[in-house]
Write a protein that holds these residues in place. Structure first.
Motif, PDB file in Angstrom:
ATOM      1  N   GLY A  48       1.030  -1.224   0.168  1.00 21.43           N
ATOM      2  CA  GLY A  48      -0.024   0.103  -0.019  1.00 21.43           C
ATOM      3  C   GLY A  48       0.749   1.165   0.015  1.00 21.43           C
ATOM      4  O   GLY A  48       2.230   1.309   0.262  1.00 21.43           O
ATOM      5  N   ASP A  49       0.206   2.228  -0.507  1.00 24.48           N
ATOM      6  CA  ASP A  49       0.841   3.613  -0.429  1.00 24.48           C
ATOM      7  C   ASP A  49       2.507   3.685  -0.982  1.00 24.48           C
ATOM      8  O   ASP A  49       3.248   3.997  -0.586  1.00 24.48           O
ATOM      9  CB  ASP A  49       0.990   4.058   1.095  1.00 24.48           C
ATOM     10  N   TRP A  50       2.326   3.217  -2.322  1.00 20.37           N
ATOM     11  CA  TRP A  50       3.561   2.918  -3.049  1.00 20.37           C
ATOM     12  C   TRP A  50       4.156   3.930  -4.105  1.00 20.37           C
ATOM     13  O   TRP A  50       5.043   3.900  -4.124  1.00 20.37           O
ATOM     14  CB  TRP A  50       3.484   1.436  -3.478  1.00 20.37           C
ATOM     15  N   GLY A  83      -3.782   0.890  -2.755  1.00 19.72           N
ATOM     16  CA  GLY A  83      -4.311   2.457  -2.965  1.00 19.72           C
ATOM     17  C   GLY A  83      -3.343   3.346  -2.578  1.00 19.72           C
ATOM     18  O   GLY A  83      -2.213   3.001  -2.112  1.00 19.72           O
ATOM     19  N   ASP A  84      -3.408   4.626  -2.803  1.00 18.63           N
ATOM     20  CA  ASP A  84      -2.301   5.698  -2.900  1.00 18.63           C
ATOM     21  C   ASP A  84      -1.372   5.096  -3.869  1.00 18.63           C
ATOM     22  O   ASP A  84      -0.004   5.144  -3.631  1.00 18.63           O
ATOM     23  CB  ASP A  84      -1.969   5.943  -1.568  1.00 18.63           C
ATOM     24  N   ASN A  85      -2.000   4.782  -5.138  1.00 13.31           N
ATOM     25  CA  ASN A  85      -1.302   4.118  -6.126  1.00 13.31           C
ATOM     26  C   ASN A  85      -0.009   5.313  -6.693  1.00 13.31           C
ATOM     27  O   ASN A  85       0.930   4.969  -7.001  1.00 13.31           O
ATOM     28  CB  ASN A  85      -2.049   3.605  -7.257  1.00 13.31           C
ATOM     29  N   GLY A 121      -6.776   4.979  -3.478  1.00 13.51           N
ATOM     30  CA  GLY A 121      -6.729   5.716  -2.232  1.00 13.51           C
ATOM     31  C   GLY A 121      -7.002   7.249  -2.313  1.00 13.51           C
ATOM     32  O   GLY A 121      -7.473   7.685  -3.507  1.00 13.51           O
ATOM     33  N   ASN A 122      -6.644   7.882  -1.328  1.00  9.80           N
ATOM     34  CA  ASN A 122      -7.015   9.278  -1.368  1.00  9.80           C
ATOM     35  C   ASN A 122      -6.298  10.002  -2.397  1.00  9.80           C
ATOM     36  O   ASN A 122      -6.606  11.033  -2.893  1.00  9.80           O
ATOM     37  CB  ASN A 122      -7.072   9.979   0.077  1.00  9.80           C
ATOM     38  N   HIS A 123      -4.985   9.531  -2.344  1.00 10.26           N
ATOM     39  CA  HIS A 123      -3.900  10.277  -3.395  1.00 10.26           C
ATOM     40  C   HIS A 123      -4.525  10.123  -4.793  1.00 10.26           C
ATOM     41  O   HIS A 123      -4.083  10.708  -5.696  1.00 10.26           O
ATOM     42  CB  HIS A 123      -2.607   9.744  -3.025  1.00 10.26           C
ATOM     43  N   ASP A 124      -5.153   9.069  -4.941  1.00  9.42           N
ATOM     44  CA  ASP A 124      -5.624   8.597  -6.272  1.00  9.42           C
ATOM     45  C   ASP A 124      -6.840   9.584  -6.957  1.00  9.42           C
ATOM     46  O   ASP A 124      -7.097  10.085  -7.939  1.00  9.42           O
ATOM     47  CB  ASP A 124      -5.933   7.232  -6.380  1.00  9.42           C
ATOM     48  N   ALA A 218      -9.437  -2.347   0.861  1.00  7.26           N
ATOM     49  CA  ALA A 218      -9.844  -1.211   0.564  1.00  7.26           C
ATOM     50  C   ALA A 218      -8.424  -0.191   0.763  1.00  7.26           C
ATOM     51  O   ALA A 218      -7.589  -0.951   1.758  1.00  7.26           O
ATOM     52  CB  ALA A 218     -10.933  -0.749   1.252  1.00  7.26           C
ATOM     53  N   HIS A 219      -8.525   1.090   0.540  1.00 17.07           N
ATOM     54  CA  HIS A 219      -7.218   1.744   1.124  1.00 17.07           C
ATOM     55  C   HIS A 219      -7.187   2.184   2.385  1.00 17.07           C
ATOM     56  O   HIS A 219      -6.558   1.820   3.088  1.00 17.07           O
ATOM     57  CB  HIS A 219      -7.168   2.882   0.193  1.00 17.07           C
ATOM     58  N   HIS A 220      -8.362   2.803   3.012  1.00 16.63           N
ATOM     59  CA  HIS A 220      -8.422   3.197   4.294  1.00 16.63           C
ATOM     60  C   HIS A 220      -8.860   1.925   5.390  1.00 16.63           C
ATOM     61  O   HIS A 220      -9.831   1.226   4.971  1.00 16.63           O
ATOM     62  CB  HIS A 220      -9.716   4.221   4.428  1.00 16.63           C
ATOM     63  N   GLY A 253      -4.236   0.039   3.747  1.00 13.73           N
ATOM     64  CA  GLY A 253      -2.901   0.823   3.764  1.00 13.73           C
ATOM     65  C   GLY A 253      -3.443   2.105   4.542  1.00 13.73           C
ATOM     66  O   GLY A 253      -4.110   2.257   5.365  1.00 13.73           O
ATOM     67  N   HIS A 254      -2.881   3.105   3.741  1.00 11.24           N
ATOM     68  CA  HIS A 254      -3.102   4.373   4.264  1.00 11.24           C
ATOM     69  C   HIS A 254      -2.257   5.069   5.383  1.00 11.24           C
ATOM     70  O   HIS A 254      -1.736   6.224   5.210  1.00 11.24           O
ATOM     71  CB  HIS A 254      -4.640   4.653   4.722  1.00 11.24           C
ATOM     72  N   ASP A 255      -2.375   4.332   6.505  1.00 12.34           N
ATOM     73  CA  ASP A 255      -1.084   4.602   7.584  1.00 12.34           C
ATOM     74  C   ASP A 255       0.005   4.016   6.985  1.00 12.34           C
ATOM     75  O   ASP A 255       0.023   2.866   6.638  1.00 12.34           O
ATOM     76  CB  ASP A 255      -1.617   4.336   8.911  1.00 12.34           C
TER      77      ASP A 255
END
Ligand SMILES: [Fe+2]
Length: 337
Positions: A48-50, A83-85, A121-124, A218-220, A253-255
């Motif tokens: 995650g968050d990669w 997520g936060d791909n 994710g949120n950055h997506d 999911a991302h969060h 992910g996310h954190d």
């Protein structure tokens, strides 16, 4: 839902420890031994968050993943991209060179010849200037890629013949709780889309399940010891459904850390694998207070799916196992330590 020190002690004491317990973490990689050609087990790797703007962390974790797979002669059956791909700009959207340099080449087909199931994710959920959500959906449709994102939320059984696991991939970008859209480049699901996804999720879960395992991704995170904390909207919408339908794993992910949380009487193990590349976060709840595991670390995770058990291993950026557990179809968890 808060877990105290005594709760953690309870977990440590009451789980049946595996045969490798007490042998030290160094013995854990044997659990990820090469899959025999006729074995039924599956090997999935997740991050995650990669897709971070400063690539050093991502490149180190990706190198560790490649080495891990090759040194264990694994043939991964799937990648999960939590997520936060893509942080920052994705110049050219679906045609961005980042797809080649920081997805196709860092996780190459020669090592990961398998689909890469992705969630948003949120950055997506940013327009820079075009929507990265739209670009990611379009990239999956281009063909010639392992990137798999048929829609913002989707489900699949794996493998297609004699499936072992049902996966529900969700979009956790919930609307702002007071109804305002986030400012600037950021956006979210609308309240209507949130409700539409929830109706779909309930319908998916009502279908008769033929596989031994149910995994939701999911991302969060719903629960997290990291700075983002517990997510009240997901606790309201999704947590009761995970409980009712006895989901085995919730993957998020996310954190930017690695976690595994268990709650007394809850059928779901909450796994967070957010160390794929972005700068790390400092935990706000220690694993001694709520666990069994939370660490500020870069890394990736390996999920081995066998008919009689799931095995989840967290690895750091050197490929060393830092935490692991198994879970049976009936829901019995063993911490590997
Ligand atoms: Fe995030």
């Amino acid at each position: 839902m808060k877990v105290s020190v005594s709760r953690r002690d309870f977990l440590r004491q009451s789980f049946v420890f595996s045969a490798v317990a007490g042998l030290g973490l160094g013995s854990l990689p044997s659990l990820a031994a090469p899959r025999k050609a006729d074995a039924e087990g599956l090997h999935w790797l997740m991050i995650g968050d990669w897709g971070y703007e400063k690539p050093e962390g991502q490149e180190a974790v990706a190198a560790a993943m490649r080495t891990y797979v090759q040194s264990h002669s694994l043939k991964p059956d799937a990648l999960l991209m939590l997520g936060d791909n893509w942080y920052g700009e994705l110049p050219g959207g679906v045609n961005s060179t980042r797809w080649k340099t920081h997805f196709e080449e860092l996780y190459p087909r020669e090592v990961f010849d398998c689909p890469a199931y992705a969630v948003l994710g949120n950055h997506d959920y940013q327009r820079m200037p075009e929507s990265k959500v739209d670009s990611e959906l379009a990239y999956a449709k281009k063909g010639g890629t392992r990137w798999t994102m048929p829609s913002r939320w989707y489900s699949f059984e794996f493998p297609t013949t004699k499936p072992l696991v049902t996966v529900i991939a969700l979009d956790s970008n919930m609307p702002h709780p007071i109804g305002a859209q986030a400012a600037g480049v950021n956006f979210t699901l609308t309240q209507e889309e949130r409700a539409e996804q929830l109706r779909w999720l309930k319908a998916e879960l009502e279908k008769p399940r033929t596989t031994p395992y149910l995994v939701v991704m999911a991302h969060h995170p719903i629960y997290s010891n990291g700075p983002h904390g517990d997510h009240q909207m997901l606790i309201a919408d999704w947590e009761p459904l995970l409980r009712e339908h006895k989901a085995h794993l919730y993957l998020a992910g996310h954190d930017h850390d690695m976690q595994h949380l268990e709650f007394e009487g809850h059928p779901t193990s909450f796994v967070l694998s957010g160390g794929g590349g972005a700068d790390l976060y400092t935990l706000k709840i220690d694993e001694a207070r709520r666990g069994p595991y939370a660490a500020k670390a870069y890394g990736f995770s390996h999920l081995q799916i066998d008919p009689d058990k799931l095995t989840l291993l967290h690895m750091d950026q050197s490929g060393k196992v830092i935490h692991g557990f198994t879970k049976t179809p009936e829901g019995a968890v063993k911490i590997l330590s």
